[in-house]
Design an enzyme around this catalytic site. Structure first.
Site, PDB file in Angstrom:
ATOM      1  N   ASN A  58       0.867  -1.179   0.000  1.00 46.71           N
ATOM      2  CA  ASN A  58       0.000   0.000   0.000  1.00 46.71           C
ATOM      3  C   ASN A  58       0.902   1.227   0.000  1.00 46.71           C
ATOM      4  OD1 ASN A  58      -1.797   2.034   0.520  1.00 46.71           O
ATOM      5  ND2 ASN A  58      -2.416   1.291   2.548  1.00 46.71           N
ATOM      6  N   LYS A 111       0.102   4.255  -0.289  1.00 48.32           N
ATOM      7  CA  LYS A 111      -0.558   5.412   0.343  1.00 48.32           C
ATOM      8  C   LYS A 111      -0.358   6.674  -0.515  1.00 48.32           C
ATOM      9  CE  LYS A 111      -0.199   3.068   4.737  1.00 48.32           C
ATOM     10  NZ  LYS A 111      -0.028   3.138   6.198  1.00 48.32           N
ATOM     11  N   HIS A 137      -9.590   1.201   5.255  1.00 53.30           N
ATOM     12  CA  HIS A 137      -8.293   1.344   5.930  1.00 53.30           C
ATOM     13  C   HIS A 137      -8.436   2.299   7.125  1.00 53.30           C
ATOM     14  CE1 HIS A 137      -4.129   2.396   6.699  1.00 53.30           C
ATOM     15  NE2 HIS A 137      -3.803   1.288   6.044  1.00 53.30           N
ATOM     16  N   GLU A 140      -6.650   4.610   8.206  1.00 53.39           N
ATOM     17  CA  GLU A 140      -6.367   6.029   7.940  1.00 53.39           C
ATOM     18  C   GLU A 140      -7.608   6.725   7.371  1.00 53.39           C
ATOM     19  OE1 GLU A 140      -2.816   5.274   5.711  1.00 53.39           O
ATOM     20  OE2 GLU A 140      -1.743   4.847   7.573  1.00 53.39           O
ATOM     21  N   GLU A 200      -5.245  -5.117  11.118  1.00 56.93           N
ATOM     22  CA  GLU A 200      -4.240  -4.062  11.251  1.00 56.93           C
ATOM     23  C   GLU A 200      -4.465  -3.298  12.544  1.00 56.93           C
ATOM     24  OE1 GLU A 200      -2.382  -2.973   7.331  1.00 56.93           O
ATOM     25  OE2 GLU A 200      -4.159  -1.733   7.454  1.00 56.93           O
ATOM     26  N   GLY A 240       2.602   2.062  10.885  1.00 59.51           N
ATOM     27  CA  GLY A 240       3.582   3.135  10.713  1.00 59.51           C
ATOM     28  C   GLY A 240       4.487   3.356  11.914  1.00 59.51           C
ATOM     29  N   SER A 253       3.606  -2.429  10.329  1.00 60.68           N
ATOM     30  CA  SER A 253       5.065  -2.470  10.490  1.00 60.68           C
ATOM     31  C   SER A 253       5.678  -3.810  10.089  1.00 60.68           C
ATOM     32  CB  SER A 253       5.440  -2.112  11.923  1.00 60.68           C
ATOM     33  OG  SER A 253       5.009  -0.796  12.222  1.00 60.68           O
ATOM     34  N   GLY A 287       2.786  -1.246   4.398  1.00 61.97           N
ATOM     35  CA  GLY A 287       2.861   0.176   4.092  1.00 61.97           C
ATOM     36  C   GLY A 287       4.286   0.615   3.832  1.00 61.97           C
TER      37      GLY A 287
HETATM   38  P1  PGA Z   1       2.882   0.071   7.815  1.00 62.31           P
HETATM   39  O1  PGA Z   1       1.400   0.292   7.210  1.00 62.31           O
HETATM   40  O2  PGA Z   1       3.404  -1.192   7.180  1.00 62.31           O
HETATM   41  O3  PGA Z   1       3.639   1.293   7.410  1.00 62.31           O
HETATM   42  O4  PGA Z   1       2.733  -0.060   9.277  1.00 62.31           O
HETATM   43  C1  PGA Z   1       0.520  -0.771   7.093  1.00 62.31           C
HETATM   44  C2  PGA Z   1      -0.782  -0.317   6.494  1.00 62.31           C
HETATM   45  O5  PGA Z   1      -1.187   0.831   6.709  1.00 62.31           O
HETATM   46  O6  PGA Z   1      -1.439  -1.099   5.789  1.00 62.31           O
END
Ligand code: PGA
Length: 255
Positions: A10, A12, A99, A101, A171, A177, A218, A239
């Site tokens: 992803n 983003k 998601h 976010e 998640e 993140g 992560s 991500g």
């Molecule tokens: P990250 O994001 O791997 O940066 O933690 C995962 C995601 O938002 O799907």
């Protein structure tokens, strides 16, 4: 469902068109070889703007195109939205839905996620429904309830047709993140809770053959196996590490 694992990158809102094309070319170079984890489905999700150009780079390769969001209507006066059928026409196979976010910054809720999952299935896309608890919810012991609610509300009313697939991405919101993944045992427990919610919704053969649970938060090339090494977890939504070609390729290789 096929035993194939799935790794979804992803990207983003991190890359413009030029950088997206460059990353896609590099991933194509690293991953489009029969010797590299042929049993792993590998998906990249650029921004809407870069979908077309990235699609051209990976056309005909083992890399699949995905999208970070869709709208639930197919066409009409919905300023700024993008339909599932229009991204399917560009070659997308997968759509991320709900998601965290989007839940946090755009107030998306389970009812919206539900409509998006339906729209994805109608357009022939595989929806990746994201679920997960916040830090406060976890502290208050609400994780299982949040996960079950998000799965049930996100998928209720759906009848799965033969050949359709749904993926649930667990998640934990507080991990995304952060650079620190959770304990694998905690992800395993979450996957079990999610599977139980799926069993409450669908016949067992549908759960077995048409749904999968993956982990996100992560993930990197070093910790991926801790998650995908468990039979309950069939892949990862990635991500930050999906923006670094060697890391993403490492995740695909090591999963
Ligand atoms: P990250 O994001 O791997 O940066 O933690 C995962 C995601 O938002 O799907």
């Amino acid at each position: 469902m096929a035993e194939k694992k799935i790794i979804i990158g992803n990207w983003k809102m991190n890359l413009g068109i030029d950088k997206s094309v460059a990353l896609a070319k590099e991933l194509h170079r690293l991953l489009n070889r029969p010797s590299v984890a042929p049993e792993v489905e590998t998906v990249i999700c650029p921004s809407f703007l870069a979908l077309y150009s990235v699609g051209k780079v990976i056309e005909g390769s083992r890399l699949l195109l995905g999208v970070q969001d869709i709208f639930w209507h197919d066409s009409g006066p919905y300023t700024g939205e993008i339909s599932a059928s229009s991204v399917a026409a560009l070659g997308c196979r997968v759509a991320i839905v709900g998601h965290s976010e989007r839940r946090v910054y755009l107030n998306e809720n389970d009812a919206m996620a539900n409509q998006k999952v339906q729209a994805a299935l109608v357009a022939g896309l595989i929806p990746i429904l994201c679920v997960g608890e916040t830090y406060d919810q976890r502290r208050d012991g609400l994780t299982d309830m949040i996960l079950a609610t998000q799965v049930i509300e996100g998928l209720k009313g759906l009848t799965m047709k033969l050949g359709q697939r749904i993926i649930i991405a667990y998640e934990p919101v507080w991990v995304i993140g952060s650079g620190r993944a959770i304990e694998p045992a905690e992800a395993l427990h979450a996957a079990q809770v999610i599977r139980q919610a799926l069993i409450d919704l669908f016949p067992l053969d549908v759960v077995r053959n048409q749904t999968r649970v993956i982990y996100g938060g992560s993930v990197d090339e070093n910790n991926i196996k801790q998650f995908t090494g468990m039979t309950e977890i069939h892949g990862a939504l990635v991500g930050a590490s999906s923006l670094v070609p060697e890391k993403f390729a490492g995740i695909v290789r090591n999963c």
